[in-house]
Design a protein around this motif. Structure first.
Motif, PDB file in Angstrom:
ATOM      1  N   LYS A  46       0.829  -1.214   0.000  1.00 49.18           N
ATOM      2  CA  LYS A  46       0.000   0.000   0.000  1.00 49.18           C
ATOM      3  C   LYS A  46       0.858   1.257   0.000  1.00 49.18           C
ATOM      4  O   LYS A  46       0.604   2.217  -0.728  1.00 49.18           O
ATOM      5  N   LEU A  49       2.481   1.734  -3.362  1.00 52.26           N
ATOM      6  CA  LEU A  49       1.532   2.190  -4.382  1.00 52.26           C
ATOM      7  C   LEU A  49       1.106   3.645  -4.156  1.00 52.26           C
ATOM      8  O   LEU A  49       1.000   4.420  -5.101  1.00 52.26           O
ATOM      9  N   SER A  50       0.881   3.964  -2.901  1.00 55.82           N
ATOM     10  CA  SER A  50       0.477   5.353  -2.638  1.00 55.82           C
ATOM     11  C   SER A  50       1.631   6.322  -2.885  1.00 55.82           C
ATOM     12  O   SER A  50       1.432   7.458  -3.277  1.00 55.82           O
ATOM     13  N   MET A  52       3.624   6.024  -5.265  1.00 57.28           N
ATOM     14  CA  MET A  52       3.645   6.233  -6.713  1.00 57.28           C
ATOM     15  C   MET A  52       2.460   7.113  -7.141  1.00 57.28           C
ATOM     16  O   MET A  52       2.613   8.034  -7.947  1.00 57.28           O
TER      17      MET A  52
END
Lengths: 284, 162
Positions: A46, A49-50, A52
């Motif tokens: 998570k 991804l966050s 990015m």
């Protein structure tokens, strides 16, 4: 390798993409179903991804904000331009109104002056407006908006609160032509206010007048006021004609050369008075 | 590989714009269309991995349940891969219908996972509306994808783009 093993390997090779797909799908499904319960497991993913997505979303929002800002500024400037155009038109209209009102005020002041003069003149007059001026050539005439229909007659005296203007030389039904005292054809019987010496003022064709028939011995000084004498019967006695500005004495001539500057400025004059009474003969 | 390198940033930009500027707007499901496009053309490892990664990227941008979209996209990939052996998605109509169905499958999967997580979701917007919009816009998007694919990797005799 046994037959069954080879068969299994062949099956796996043929369906390797499907198998990989199923494995990845199961991994994702497991992650999805345990997302809420097991937070530590998905935490790293998570975060990655966050990390990015966050900057990209911020960049898009910043770009949107900038574009919106530019657009709103542009719209604002367009509105300001429209408002500016509208205000410019308003200013022009108000300036015109202001000029018109100033003109009315000036006209009112002039007419009041004329009216005051008319009431205190001691003789009947007709007020007239100047329609045209012919002052460029050697002739000096003006056209007024009153004629025979209003009681104007030839040789009628034309005056203003500032002094003598001239006399009527041509009468039409609703307009008249006035010979201004600056014209070379003009001659007015006058006297020097201080010494009561009499003479005749003639136009020079220019901006000045000359006082004629003043003897060398007569008492005339620069600054003396020249008034109408009333001898000719055209002009009432005591109207201001001008002021002596220059005196030249000559032994060769019997008379002095006296220059007179008219008190009234014909260029600025807009209203005049025509003297209705006639026969202003005076006896000194 | 070139296609994946092209589709990945394209999807990231698309999702970044969609998630920020049009979060409530029923926009076409680009990751799904890409997975469908890859699955019926050449179903290799590249396509599976791309679907897997695109799913996580979509979850990241939409703040959804991590893994749900990835699972749904791989499921779609498997389904399309299997169906493409029987059905030819050669016309825009077929592709549109196939993608609408794939979108519905994806929507149902995600809706089910969301409900399983005891979260609220609208079936109409998550499944039906998304499937209709994605199906309707997919022929044009696939045409666009095939154009840029042809641009980055010149077509050879054996490589039939469509």
């Amino acid at each position: 390798m046994r037959m069954s093993e080879r068969h299994i390997v062949s099956l796996l090779k043929r369906n390797r993409i499907l198998l990989v797909s199923v494995a990845l799908a199961l991994f994702s499904l497991h992650l999805a179903l345990t997302d809420r319960r097991d937070t530590t497991r998905a935490f790293v993913l998570k975060e990655a991804l966050s990390a990015m997505a966050g900057p990209l979303q911020r960049a898009v929002l910043a770009a949107e904000h900038s574009i919106k800002g530019v657009w709103s500024d542009y719209i604002y400037l367009m509105e300001v331009k429209d408002e500016n155009d509208s205000l410019k038109k308003t200013v022009l209209r108000l300036q015109e109104e202001n000029n018109s009102l100033k003109e009315d005020v000036n006209q009112n002041a002039r007419l009041k002056q004329v009216l005051d003069y008319k009431e205190n003149a001691g003789f009947a007059t007709i007020a007239a407006g100047i329609m045209g001026l012919d002052l460029d050539g050697w002739t000096k005439t003006i056209t007024i908006n009153k004629g025979a229909s209003e009681g104007v007659v030839k040789d009628q005296a034309v005056i203003s609160p500032f002094g003598v203007v001239g006399r009527v030389i041509e009468v039409n039904s609703h307009s008249s032509k006035v010979l201004v005292n600056l014209d070379v054809r003009s001659d007015i019987d006058v006297l020097v206010q201080r010494s009561r010496v009499k003479g005749v003022v003639e136009g020079t064709g220019g901006d000045g007048l000359t006082l004629k028939y003043i003897r060398q011995a007569d008492d005339v000084q620069v600054g003396d006021l020249i008034l109408t004498s009333g001898l000719s019967g055209t002009f009432p006695k005591g109207l201001v004609v001008g002021e002596v500005t220059k005196i030249e004495k000559s032994r060769e001539s019997f008379f002095k050369y006296v220059e007179v500057r008219p008190k009234m400025d014909i260029q600025r004059l807009e209203e005049v008075l025509l003297v209705r009474d006639s026969g202003f003969f005076t006896q000194e | 590989m070139k296609e994946s390198l092209l589709f990945l940033p394209l999807t990231v930009i698309y999702l970044a714009i969609k998630s920020t500027l049009f979060p409530a707007f029923p926009a076409p499901d680009l990751p799904l269309i890409i997975v469908f496009y890859m699955a019926y053309r050449k179903a290799g490892f590249e396509a599976v991995l791309l679907g897997f990664v695109l799913g996580y990227i979509e979850d990241a941008f939409s703040a959804g349940i991590i893994g749900s979209t990835s699972f749904a996209l791989i499921a779609v990939f498997i389904a399309v891969n299997l169906f493409s052996r029987k059905v030819q998605f050669s016309t825009p109509m077929m592709r549109g219908g196939g993608i609408a169905a794939a979108s519905a499958v994806k929507g149902i999967i995600i809706y089910t996972i969301i409900r399983a997580s005891h979260a609220e979701a609208s079936f109409l917007s998550t499944v039906v509306l998304q499937a209709v919009v994605t199906g309707a816009t997919s022929p044009a998007i696939i045409l666009f994808l095939s154009r840029i694919t042809a641009w980055v990797s010149p077509q050879s005799f054996k490589d039939n783009v469509n």
